[in-house]
Design a protein around this motif. Structure first.
Motif, PDB file in Angstrom:
ATOM      1  N   SER A  83      -7.558  -9.321   0.455  1.00  0.00           N
ATOM      2  CA  SER A  83      -7.751  -8.700  -0.854  1.00  0.00           C
ATOM      3  C   SER A  83      -6.681  -7.655  -1.140  1.00  0.00           C
ATOM      4  O   SER A  83      -6.138  -7.586  -2.252  1.00  0.00           O
ATOM      5  CB  SER A  83      -9.135  -8.042  -0.930  1.00  0.00           C
ATOM      6  OG  SER A  83     -10.137  -9.014  -0.749  1.00  0.00           O
ATOM      7  N   LEU A  84      -6.375  -6.854  -0.136  1.00  0.00           N
ATOM      8  CA  LEU A  84      -5.347  -5.836  -0.299  1.00  0.00           C
ATOM      9  C   LEU A  84      -3.984  -6.462  -0.555  1.00  0.00           C
ATOM     10  O   LEU A  84      -3.233  -6.021  -1.430  1.00  0.00           O
ATOM     11  CB  LEU A  84      -5.286  -4.929   0.938  1.00  0.00           C
ATOM     12  CG  LEU A  84      -4.213  -3.844   0.919  1.00  0.00           C
ATOM     13  CD1 LEU A  84      -4.421  -2.889  -0.262  1.00  0.00           C
ATOM     14  CD2 LEU A  84      -4.213  -3.102   2.238  1.00  0.00           C
ATOM     15  N   ASP A  85      -3.644  -7.522   0.185  1.00  0.00           N
ATOM     16  CA  ASP A  85      -2.362  -8.192  -0.014  1.00  0.00           C
ATOM     17  C   ASP A  85      -2.255  -8.796  -1.410  1.00  0.00           C
ATOM     18  O   ASP A  85      -1.202  -8.731  -2.057  1.00  0.00           O
ATOM     19  CB  ASP A  85      -2.150  -9.279   1.035  1.00  0.00           C
ATOM     20  CG  ASP A  85      -1.846  -8.705   2.404  1.00  0.00           C
ATOM     21  OD1 ASP A  85      -2.090  -9.410   3.400  1.00  0.00           O
ATOM     22  OD2 ASP A  85      -1.360  -7.562   2.485  1.00  0.00           O
ATOM     23  N   ALA A  86      -3.344  -9.401  -1.887  1.00  0.00           N
ATOM     24  CA  ALA A  86      -3.335  -9.986  -3.230  1.00  0.00           C
ATOM     25  C   ALA A  86      -3.124  -8.899  -4.286  1.00  0.00           C
ATOM     26  O   ALA A  86      -2.324  -9.064  -5.217  1.00  0.00           O
ATOM     27  CB  ALA A  86      -4.644 -10.734  -3.489  1.00  0.00           C
ATOM     28  N   LEU A  87      -3.814  -7.797  -4.128  1.00  0.00           N
ATOM     29  CA  LEU A  87      -3.665  -6.686  -5.063  1.00  0.00           C
ATOM     30  C   LEU A  87      -2.250  -6.123  -5.013  1.00  0.00           C
ATOM     31  O   LEU A  87      -1.654  -5.824  -6.058  1.00  0.00           O
ATOM     32  CB  LEU A  87      -4.682  -5.592  -4.751  1.00  0.00           C
ATOM     33  CG  LEU A  87      -4.607  -4.346  -5.643  1.00  0.00           C
ATOM     34  CD1 LEU A  87      -4.897  -4.701  -7.096  1.00  0.00           C
ATOM     35  CD2 LEU A  87      -5.558  -3.280  -5.143  1.00  0.00           C
ATOM     36  N   THR A  88      -1.695  -5.976  -3.837  1.00  0.00           N
ATOM     37  CA  THR A  88      -0.345  -5.445  -3.681  1.00  0.00           C
ATOM     38  C   THR A  88       0.671  -6.333  -4.387  1.00  0.00           C
ATOM     39  O   THR A  88       1.549  -5.841  -5.105  1.00  0.00           O
ATOM     40  CB  THR A  88       0.009  -5.292  -2.191  1.00  0.00           C
ATOM     41  OG1 THR A  88      -0.930  -4.397  -1.592  1.00  0.00           O
ATOM     42  CG2 THR A  88       1.414  -4.762  -1.999  1.00  0.00           C
ATOM     43  N   LEU A  89       0.573  -7.643  -4.187  1.00  0.00           N
ATOM     44  CA  LEU A  89       1.474  -8.566  -4.882  1.00  0.00           C
ATOM     45  C   LEU A  89       1.331  -8.417  -6.395  1.00  0.00           C
ATOM     46  O   LEU A  89       2.319  -8.359  -7.126  1.00  0.00           O
ATOM     47  CB  LEU A  89       1.192 -10.015  -4.467  1.00  0.00           C
ATOM     48  CG  LEU A  89       1.633 -10.421  -3.065  1.00  0.00           C
ATOM     49  CD1 LEU A  89       1.067 -11.803  -2.711  1.00  0.00           C
ATOM     50  CD2 LEU A  89       3.147 -10.435  -2.954  1.00  0.00           C
ATOM     51  N   PHE A  90       0.095  -8.351  -6.870  1.00  0.00           N
ATOM     52  CA  PHE A  90      -0.166  -8.211  -8.297  1.00  0.00           C
ATOM     53  C   PHE A  90       0.430  -6.911  -8.844  1.00  0.00           C
ATOM     54  O   PHE A  90       1.091  -6.903  -9.884  1.00  0.00           O
ATOM     55  CB  PHE A  90      -1.678  -8.269  -8.556  1.00  0.00           C
ATOM     56  CG  PHE A  90      -2.041  -8.174 -10.004  1.00  0.00           C
ATOM     57  CD1 PHE A  90      -1.962  -9.288 -10.830  1.00  0.00           C
ATOM     58  CD2 PHE A  90      -2.460  -6.971 -10.546  1.00  0.00           C
ATOM     59  CE1 PHE A  90      -2.289  -9.203 -12.179  1.00  0.00           C
ATOM     60  CE2 PHE A  90      -2.786  -6.865 -11.889  1.00  0.00           C
ATOM     61  CZ  PHE A  90      -2.703  -7.989 -12.702  1.00  0.00           C
ATOM     62  N   GLU A  91       0.200  -5.815  -8.115  1.00  0.00           N
ATOM     63  CA  GLU A  91       0.702  -4.518  -8.583  1.00  0.00           C
ATOM     64  C   GLU A  91       2.226  -4.424  -8.531  1.00  0.00           C
ATOM     65  O   GLU A  91       2.817  -3.637  -9.273  1.00  0.00           O
ATOM     66  CB  GLU A  91       0.077  -3.379  -7.770  1.00  0.00           C
ATOM     67  CG  GLU A  91      -1.385  -3.179  -8.105  1.00  0.00           C
ATOM     68  CD  GLU A  91      -2.031  -2.025  -7.372  1.00  0.00           C
ATOM     69  OE1 GLU A  91      -3.080  -1.560  -7.850  1.00  0.00           O
ATOM     70  OE2 GLU A  91      -1.502  -1.591  -6.321  1.00  0.00           O
ATOM     71  N   ARG A  92       2.846  -5.221  -7.700  1.00  0.00           N
ATOM     72  CA  ARG A  92       4.314  -5.269  -7.659  1.00  0.00           C
ATOM     73  C   ARG A  92       4.883  -6.105  -8.802  1.00  0.00           C
ATOM     74  O   ARG A  92       6.089  -6.259  -8.919  1.00  0.00           O
ATOM     75  CB  ARG A  92       4.784  -5.888  -6.346  1.00  0.00           C
ATOM     76  CG  ARG A  92       4.651  -5.018  -5.148  1.00  0.00           C
ATOM     77  CD  ARG A  92       5.241  -5.734  -3.946  1.00  0.00           C
ATOM     78  NE  ARG A  92       4.923  -5.056  -2.716  1.00  0.00           N
ATOM     79  CZ  ARG A  92       4.914  -5.621  -1.527  1.00  0.00           C
ATOM     80  NH1 ARG A  92       5.209  -6.906  -1.397  1.00  0.00           N
ATOM     81  NH2 ARG A  92       4.632  -4.932  -0.460  1.00  0.00           N
ATOM     82  N   GLY A  93       3.991  -6.692  -9.584  1.00  0.00           N
ATOM     83  CA  GLY A  93       4.427  -7.542 -10.679  1.00  0.00           C
ATOM     84  C   GLY A  93       4.649  -8.986 -10.266  1.00  0.00           C
ATOM     85  O   GLY A  93       5.131  -9.793 -11.060  1.00  0.00           O
ATOM     86  N   GLN A  94       4.280  -9.332  -9.035  1.00  0.00           N
ATOM     87  CA  GLN A  94       4.438 -10.699  -8.540  1.00  0.00           C
ATOM     88  C   GLN A  94       3.138 -11.474  -8.804  1.00  0.00           C
ATOM     89  O   GLN A  94       2.454 -11.918  -7.895  1.00  0.00           O
ATOM     90  CB  GLN A  94       4.764 -10.674  -7.041  1.00  0.00           C
ATOM     91  CG  GLN A  94       6.078  -9.979  -6.735  1.00  0.00           C
ATOM     92  CD  GLN A  94       6.297  -9.830  -5.245  1.00  0.00           C
ATOM     93  OE1 GLN A  94       5.497  -9.192  -4.568  1.00  0.00           O
ATOM     94  NE2 GLN A  94       7.370 -10.413  -4.743  1.00  0.00           N
ATOM     95  N   VAL A  95       2.852 -11.631 -10.089  1.00  0.00           N
ATOM     96  CA  VAL A  95       1.585 -12.235 -10.509  1.00  0.00           C
ATOM     97  C   VAL A  95       1.483 -13.679 -10.035  1.00  0.00           C
ATOM     98  O   VAL A  95       0.429 -14.112  -9.549  1.00  0.00           O
ATOM     99  CB  VAL A  95       1.425 -12.128 -12.045  1.00  0.00           C
ATOM    100  CG1 VAL A  95       0.158 -12.824 -12.508  1.00  0.00           C
ATOM    101  CG2 VAL A  95       1.436 -10.662 -12.463  1.00  0.00           C
ATOM    102  N   THR A  96       2.554 -14.440 -10.149  1.00  0.00           N
ATOM    103  CA  THR A  96       2.530 -15.836  -9.710  1.00  0.00           C
ATOM    104  C   THR A  96       2.316 -15.925  -8.209  1.00  0.00           C
ATOM    105  O   THR A  96       1.519 -16.749  -7.735  1.00  0.00           O
ATOM    106  CB  THR A  96       3.844 -16.547 -10.112  1.00  0.00           C
ATOM    107  OG1 THR A  96       4.004 -16.439 -11.524  1.00  0.00           O
ATOM    108  CG2 THR A  96       3.820 -18.008  -9.709  1.00  0.00           C
ATOM    109  N   ALA A  97       3.002 -15.077  -7.458  1.00  0.00           N
ATOM    110  CA  ALA A  97       2.818 -15.069  -6.008  1.00  0.00           C
ATOM    111  C   ALA A  97       1.394 -14.673  -5.649  1.00  0.00           C
ATOM    112  O   ALA A  97       0.778 -15.266  -4.749  1.00  0.00           O
ATOM    113  CB  ALA A  97       3.816 -14.120  -5.345  1.00  0.00           C
ATOM    114  N   ALA A  98       0.841 -13.682  -6.345  1.00  0.00           N
ATOM    115  CA  ALA A  98      -0.535 -13.245  -6.084  1.00  0.00           C
ATOM    116  C   ALA A  98      -1.523 -14.380  -6.360  1.00  0.00           C
ATOM    117  O   ALA A  98      -2.423 -14.643  -5.560  1.00  0.00           O
ATOM    118  CB  ALA A  98      -0.880 -12.028  -6.936  1.00  0.00           C
ATOM    119  N   ALA A  99      -1.338 -15.059  -7.482  1.00  0.00           N
ATOM    120  CA  ALA A  99      -2.226 -16.178  -7.817  1.00  0.00           C
ATOM    121  C   ALA A  99      -2.094 -17.311  -6.805  1.00  0.00           C
ATOM    122  O   ALA A  99      -3.098 -17.897  -6.372  1.00  0.00           O
ATOM    123  CB  ALA A  99      -1.923 -16.683  -9.226  1.00  0.00           C
TER     124      ALA A  99
END
Length: 125
Positions: A83-99
């Motif tokens: 969960s933390l890794d997904a949020l971190t990717l999202f907050e870095r603007g890496q929305v596609t990577a997070a998804a």
């Protein structure tokens, strides 16, 4: 009850240690950036859970479930870290990577548990 608690504690310590070592090995192999280590750990843990649920049920080993399933695999898999890794990717603007990370982790973990059950049932049939 106390015996089961000790099993969970021992299994959890072993599982968390295995997760740590697995994470180091995978990160050294593929590098940083995308959280591959956590994804691989969760998929592998799901596969092993599928195998264990069948093996313990067929072999009358449910007494070992607290040690192996709750403790070892509970300590090994890392959905809080996921969960933390997904949020971190999202907050870095890496929305596609997070998804991709969230979808891949869930889909591959589900496939892994199905494969673990299927293989264990074939071997023990």
């Amino acid at each position: 009850m106390f015996t089961a608690l000790l099993q969970v504690a021992l299994g959890g310590a072993l599982g968390a240690s295995a997760r740590y070592l697995t994470g180091i090995a995978i990160t050294r192999a593929v590098g940083h950036g995308f959280p591959v280590a956590i994804m691989v750990t969760n998929v592998l843990g799901s596969f092993l859970m599928g195998v264990l649920v069948v093996v313990l049920a067929k072999k009358g080993g449910t007494a070992y479930a607290p040690l192996l399933m709750t403790g070892l695999l509970g300590g090994f898999t890392t959905f809080s870290a996921f969960s933390l890794d997904a949020l971190t990717l999202f907050e870095r603007g890496q929305v596609t990577a997070a998804a991709g990370y969230v979808l891949g982790s869930v889909v591959f973990s589900l496939i892994a548990i199905v494969l673990g059950v299927w293989i264990a049932r074939m071997v023990l049939a």
